[in-house]
Write an enzyme that holds these catalytic residues in place. Sequence first.
Site, PDB file in Angstrom:
ATOM      1  N   HIS A 272       0.863  -1.188   0.000  1.00 29.74           N
ATOM      2  CA  HIS A 272       0.000   0.000   0.000  1.00 29.74           C
ATOM      3  C   HIS A 272       0.897   1.234   0.000  1.00 29.74           C
ATOM      4  CE1 HIS A 272      -3.876   2.045   1.673  1.00 29.74           C
ATOM      5  NE2 HIS A 272      -3.137   2.899   0.997  1.00 29.74           N
TER       6      HIS A 272
ATOM      7  N   GLU B 148      -2.684  -1.812  -3.065  1.00 22.83           N
ATOM      8  CA  GLU B 148      -3.765  -1.047  -2.464  1.00 22.83           C
ATOM      9  C   GLU B 148      -3.467   0.444  -2.581  1.00 22.83           C
ATOM     10  OE1 GLU B 148      -4.901  -4.081   1.229  1.00 22.83           O
ATOM     11  OE2 GLU B 148      -3.935  -2.157   1.627  1.00 22.83           O
TER      12      GLU B 148
ATOM     13  N   HIS C 188      -7.920  -6.109   7.763  1.00 21.81           N
ATOM     14  CA  HIS C 188      -7.716  -5.052   8.754  1.00 21.81           C
ATOM     15  C   HIS C 188      -7.926  -5.626  10.156  1.00 21.81           C
ATOM     16  CE1 HIS C 188      -6.866  -0.750   9.344  1.00 21.81           C
ATOM     17  NE2 HIS C 188      -7.397  -0.986  10.538  1.00 21.81           N
TER      18      HIS C 188
END
Length: 242
Positions: free
Chosen positions: A43, A70, A190
Amino acid sequence: MTRLSVNINKFATIRNARGGNNPDLIQVTKDCERFGAQGITVHPRPDERHIRRSDVLALSKIVTTEFNIEGYPDQRYMDLVLQVKPAQATLVPDPPDAITSNAGWDTIKNADFLREVTHALKSAGIRTSIFVEPVSKMVENAANVGTDRIELYTEAYAKGYFRDKAVTVRPYVEAAKIAHSVGLEVNAGHDLDLDNLRYFREQVPHLDEVSIGHALVCDAIYLGLENTIQMYLKEVGFYDIK
């Protein structure tokens, strides 16, 4: 089978804290794959506080499993992803200064934007996934903008797991069923960890992939990287396959 994608951002955070190239992200990635990870997630953020653009370009040449990038789909992100052409692009609604992802997309208010971005990515042969909370309308409208998958944002599940896991997981079960009914595949991520991952995987149907970084890296400090990845593979059911 639910697949395990290892988010290597935290390894880059450790490297950047000291400078130099320790740990070496190329070697970390090779080792994660060698130890059984079925995907690698990064990410990159505008301030490059962990994964850098140069890392993404270098990793794209050596990842042999599934590469997932991401990020918030601004022009910087889109240019990078369209250059690299990873297996998957996961779209998150983070502002540039966010410490970590902290909300899912409003797929209704942002429908036109997400439709445009998704079309551009899919036209380049990149599977798309949209980060959403387990809300039926948001899941249903994700299908309307053309994405291939959703990624269920699991912080609320992780926070409520020890309080009442059955109640906490229920919205995710329903969201996954809705996603499947409208033709979407389901990812999740997450704050999933060795405590809460197995129950989530057992309860939530049609779960294709989990992306785990922070907890896995923390566990690896105590347990070792190879052992940790094997433990997470056990939790996602990899070793249940006959």
